[in-house]
Design a protein around this motif. Structure first.
Motif, PDB file in Angstrom:
ATOM      1  N   ALA A 216      -1.519 118.404  68.675  1.00  0.00           N
ATOM      2  CA  ALA A 216      -2.296 117.949  67.516  1.00  0.00           C
ATOM      3  C   ALA A 216      -1.412 117.625  66.324  1.00  0.00           C
ATOM      4  CB  ALA A 216      -3.322 119.011  67.136  1.00  0.00           C
ATOM      5  N   THR A 217      -0.156 118.090  66.348  1.00  0.00           N
ATOM      6  CA  THR A 217       0.753 117.801  65.235  1.00  0.00           C
ATOM      7  C   THR A 217       1.525 116.499  65.444  1.00  0.00           C
ATOM      8  OG1 THR A 217       2.673 118.975  66.184  1.00  0.00           O
ATOM      9  CG2 THR A 217       1.074 120.286  64.926  1.00  0.00           C
ATOM     10  N   MET A 218       1.282 115.835  66.577  1.00  0.00           N
ATOM     11  CA  MET A 218       2.078 114.658  66.938  1.00  0.00           C
ATOM     12  C   MET A 218       1.210 113.424  67.059  1.00  0.00           C
ATOM     13  SD  MET A 218       4.296 116.375  70.016  1.00  0.00           S
ATOM     14  CE  MET A 218       5.394 117.764  69.753  1.00  0.00           C
ATOM     15  N   ALA A 219       1.810 112.296  66.849  1.00  0.00           N
ATOM     16  CA  ALA A 219       1.105 111.027  67.049  1.00  0.00           C
ATOM     17  C   ALA A 219       0.805 110.850  68.535  1.00  0.00           C
ATOM     18  CB  ALA A 219       1.958 109.866  66.544  1.00  0.00           C
ATOM     19  N   PRO A 220      -0.367 110.320  68.897  1.00  0.00           N
ATOM     20  CA  PRO A 220      -0.752 110.207  70.305  1.00  0.00           C
ATOM     21  C   PRO A 220       0.200 109.380  71.151  1.00  0.00           C
ATOM     22  CG  PRO A 220      -2.661 109.907  68.894  1.00  0.00           C
ATOM     23  CD  PRO A 220      -1.461 109.930  67.989  1.00  0.00           C
ATOM     24  N   GLU A 221       0.926 108.438  70.525  1.00  0.00           N
ATOM     25  CA  GLU A 221       1.802 107.583  71.325  1.00  0.00           C
ATOM     26  C   GLU A 221       3.118 108.263  71.686  1.00  0.00           C
ATOM     27  OE1 GLU A 221       2.264 106.432  66.943  1.00  0.00           O
ATOM     28  OE2 GLU A 221       0.634 106.838  68.367  1.00  0.00           O
ATOM     29  N   ARG A 222       3.424 109.403  71.106  1.00  0.00           N
ATOM     30  CA  ARG A 222       4.674 110.086  71.420  1.00  0.00           C
ATOM     31  C   ARG A 222       4.616 110.695  72.811  1.00  0.00           C
ATOM     32  NH1 ARG A 222       6.171 113.861  66.388  1.00  0.00           N
ATOM     33  NH2 ARG A 222       7.615 114.749  67.937  1.00  0.00           N
ATOM     34  N   ALA A 223       5.740 110.618  73.507  1.00  0.00           N
ATOM     35  CA  ALA A 223       5.796 111.155  74.870  1.00  0.00           C
ATOM     36  C   ALA A 223       5.521 112.651  74.880  1.00  0.00           C
ATOM     37  CB  ALA A 223       7.163 110.861  75.493  1.00  0.00           C
ATOM     38  N   ALA A 224       6.001 113.379  73.867  1.00  0.00           N
ATOM     39  CA  ALA A 224       5.777 114.822  73.814  1.00  0.00           C
ATOM     40  C   ALA A 224       4.287 115.133  73.717  1.00  0.00           C
ATOM     41  CB  ALA A 224       6.531 115.423  72.634  1.00  0.00           C
ATOM     42  N   HIS A 225       3.563 114.365  72.890  1.00  0.00           N
ATOM     43  CA  HIS A 225       2.113 114.548  72.788  1.00  0.00           C
ATOM     44  C   HIS A 225       1.460 114.313  74.143  1.00  0.00           C
ATOM     45  CE1 HIS A 225      -2.037 113.154  72.177  1.00  0.00           C
ATOM     46  NE2 HIS A 225      -2.057 113.934  71.108  1.00  0.00           N
ATOM     47  N   GLN A 226       1.853 113.283  74.818  1.00  0.00           N
ATOM     48  CA  GLN A 226       1.219 112.922  76.087  1.00  0.00           C
ATOM     49  C   GLN A 226       1.448 113.977  77.168  1.00  0.00           C
ATOM     50  OE1 GLN A 226       2.400 108.907  77.105  1.00  0.00           O
ATOM     51  NE2 GLN A 226       2.070 108.212  75.006  1.00  0.00           N
ATOM     52  N   VAL A 227       2.677 114.511  77.271  1.00  0.00           N
ATOM     53  CA  VAL A 227       2.918 115.497  78.325  1.00  0.00           C
ATOM     54  C   VAL A 227       2.213 116.816  78.017  1.00  0.00           C
ATOM     55  CG1 VAL A 227       5.098 114.455  79.042  1.00  0.00           C
ATOM     56  CG2 VAL A 227       5.120 116.270  77.320  1.00  0.00           C
ATOM     57  N   LEU A 228       2.070 117.153  76.748  1.00  0.00           N
ATOM     58  CA  LEU A 228       1.357 118.375  76.391  1.00  0.00           C
ATOM     59  C   LEU A 228      -0.122 118.280  76.751  1.00  0.00           C
ATOM     60  CD1 LEU A 228       3.006 119.056  72.923  1.00  0.00           C
ATOM     61  CD2 LEU A 228       3.146 120.572  74.906  1.00  0.00           C
ATOM     62  N   VAL A 229      -0.747 117.174  76.373  1.00  0.00           N
ATOM     63  CA  VAL A 229      -2.171 116.995  76.682  1.00  0.00           C
ATOM     64  C   VAL A 229      -2.373 116.888  78.183  1.00  0.00           C
ATOM     65  CG1 VAL A 229      -4.141 115.456  76.406  1.00  0.00           C
ATOM     66  CG2 VAL A 229      -2.665 115.939  74.449  1.00  0.00           C
ATOM     67  N   GLU A 230      -1.470 116.196  78.846  1.00  0.00           N
ATOM     68  CA  GLU A 230      -1.556 116.058  80.302  1.00  0.00           C
ATOM     69  C   GLU A 230      -1.500 117.423  80.981  1.00  0.00           C
ATOM     70  OE1 GLU A 230       1.725 115.330  83.566  1.00  0.00           O
ATOM     71  OE2 GLU A 230       1.614 113.662  82.167  1.00  0.00           O
ATOM     72  N   ALA A 231      -0.535 118.269  80.585  1.00  0.00           N
ATOM     73  CA  ALA A 231      -0.381 119.581  81.219  1.00  0.00           C
ATOM     74  C   ALA A 231      -1.591 120.468  80.953  1.00  0.00           C
ATOM     75  CB  ALA A 231       0.897 120.248  80.719  1.00  0.00           C
TER      76      ALA A 231
END
Length: 478
Positions: A216-231
């Protein structure tokens, strides 16, 4: 499913059930103060349920301690549901002054919390402890009976274990059931008979909340955001599917007549996996390189769950036992504690120093007992081919042509006849072909010569050159 079996007691068994001396029981029987027997077989017998119903009105303390196979109630009422800090105790009033306490261990919290149910007022002579969510297709979900004495546990009940059909009869025909993944304290405490299943968020094997808070602290397009939500969503979707499957299997087994499904999982749609493997690794690596407290919390959650495809999640203990390991240790540099370090230790207080391998970026910790733990990359960042292997104190070291040395990348690789030499042999061949090859999970497939080499109990400090490896690779053993 068949009807509940009717069980009959002979006179000695009757006395044991109600706790009366034989002469006292005979006088009560002769005076008409006891249920009349049934003339079956060679002598009089008593129906257990009939005797229990009589005890419930005359000696409720005896009825409450009787085997559950004897109980039957058409007026059972849920009168209390209390939190035990890792379990919920449900009290059912099945007859005046007769309580049955059913205890549900939760998937999170103190695993021994259920034992405190024996201390609750009013004191009860036995507990029904719900099992871990498994069931028998013939008899229903699993549970066990534990005896209590003066507010303390007195051990498992040594008598014949009842079945779910007996529990259901004691509670009025059906008994509520929560799949293990849906055992949430607030949901069990809020449940009322006949209200239908509540929607409950299935509980995963690890706490996904830190992952979602960091995302939630990251922009949705960032890879870190994506892997966190994915996991996080993948884990939630998996456990929701497991809970739904447990319910479906139980109902398919025909147990719906004695089981009241108390909860159903909230459905979760898993996110699509990040397609680009490099982006996936980059996203996790951004998190693991961070010293932010929330990133450390995420790393601890990942460690509790398992790898989740996280780079550098594998680690090995390393003993400084020779020239090669000392060479490697001499290049380690002090580092700030990061998420990658959190993957290496369960208890940070064990750590004397946070380190990093500057050639691989791999986290290393020096423990207070002097030992080292090093993260093992999935692949080596080398630019020149494998030149030799070194064997020291159960660690296999890879030296490349430019002189750098690394612990061999891979998981649970060891040499010698008692070691995990099959996967080690596969890994050696992969590195001979491509020094940057990702570690596979293959156990078999290496050449006979390389496998024989990996199965050798090498003396500490042994060096095997590339030329020797290539010759072994081409050998055909008898």
């Amino acid at each position: 499913m068949g009807m509940r079996q009717r069980l009959l007691l002979e006179f000695d068994e009757l006395c044991a059930m109600v706790g009366l001396e034989k002469d006292v029981a005979r006088r009560a029987l002769e005076a008409g103060r006891f249920p009349a027997p049934e003339p079956i077989g060679d002598g009089p017998c008593w129906d257990q349920v009939t005797v229990w119903a009589w005890c419930a009105t005359v000696f409720p303390e005896i009825a409450a301690a009787a085997p559950l196979q004897c109980w039957r109630s058409d007026t059972a009422e849920l009168v209390a549901a209390r939190d035990l800090g890792g379990a919920v105790a449900q009290d059912w009033q099945v007859a005046p002054r007769v309580r049955l306490r059913v205890v549900w261990p939760l998937i999170t919290g103190d695993q021994f919390a259920w034992t405190r149910a024996a201390e609750l007022e009013p004191l009860v002579p036995q507990l029904v402890l719900a099992g871990k969510g498994t069931y028998n297709p013939q008899t229903g979900p699993d549970f066990s009976i534990h005896r209590c004495r003066d507010g303390r546990l007195a051990g498992p009940d040594p008598r014949q274990q009842p079945t779910w059909r007996d529990l259901a009869a004691a509670l009025g025909g059906t008994a509520p059931w929560w799949p293990r993944r849906l055992r949430v304290g607030a949901a069990i405490q809020a449940w009322k008979p006949g209200t239908g299943p509540a929607l409950v968020q299935a509980v995963p094997d690890f706490d996904v909340e830190p992952l979602l808070r960091l995302a939630a602290t990251m922009a949705p397009e960032r890879a870190a955001h994506q892997v966190l939500v994915e996991a996080a969503t993948a884990e939630q979707a998996e456990v929701a599917a497991i809970a739904a499957g447990d319910i479906a299997d139980l109902l398919d087994a025909g147990l719906g007549d004695i089981v009241e499904i108390a909860a159903e999982p909230v459905p979760v749609q898993a996110q699509d996996r990040v397609d680009d493997e490099l982006q996936h690794r980059a996203g996790w690596w951004e998190i693991l390189e961070s010293a932010d407290p929330l990133a450390l919390e995420v790393a601890r959650a990942v460690r509790a769950r398992g790898k989740l495809g996280v780079p550098h999640a594998r680690w090995v203990p390393i003993e400084i036992a020779g020239a090669v390991s000392r060479e490697w240790a001499s290049r380690l540099a002090p580092a700030q504690r990061t998420g990658a370090h959190e993957l290496l230790v369960d208890a940070p207080q064990q750590v004397a120093q946070w380190l990093v391998d500057p050639l691989t970026g791999a986290a290393v910790v020096r423990l207070r007992d002097g030992g080292l733990r090093a993260a093992i990359p999935d692949r080596l960042p080398a630019h020149t081919p494998l030149a030799a292997l070194a064997f020291e104190a159960d660690t296999v070291w890879v030296r490349v042509a430019d002189g750098a040395v690394y612990p061999i990348p891979g998981e649970y690789l060891s040499y010698g006849p008692d070691g995990n030499y099959g996967p080690l042999a596969v890994r050696i061949e992969e590195l001979l072909d491509d020094i940057t090859a990702a570690a596979s999970e293959d156990f078999y497939g290496a050449s006979q010569g390389i496998e024989a080499l990996a199965a050798t109990d090498w003396a500490d400090g042994t060096i095997v050159t590339r030329a020797q490896l290539e010759r072994a690779r081409g050998e055909k053993l008898p």
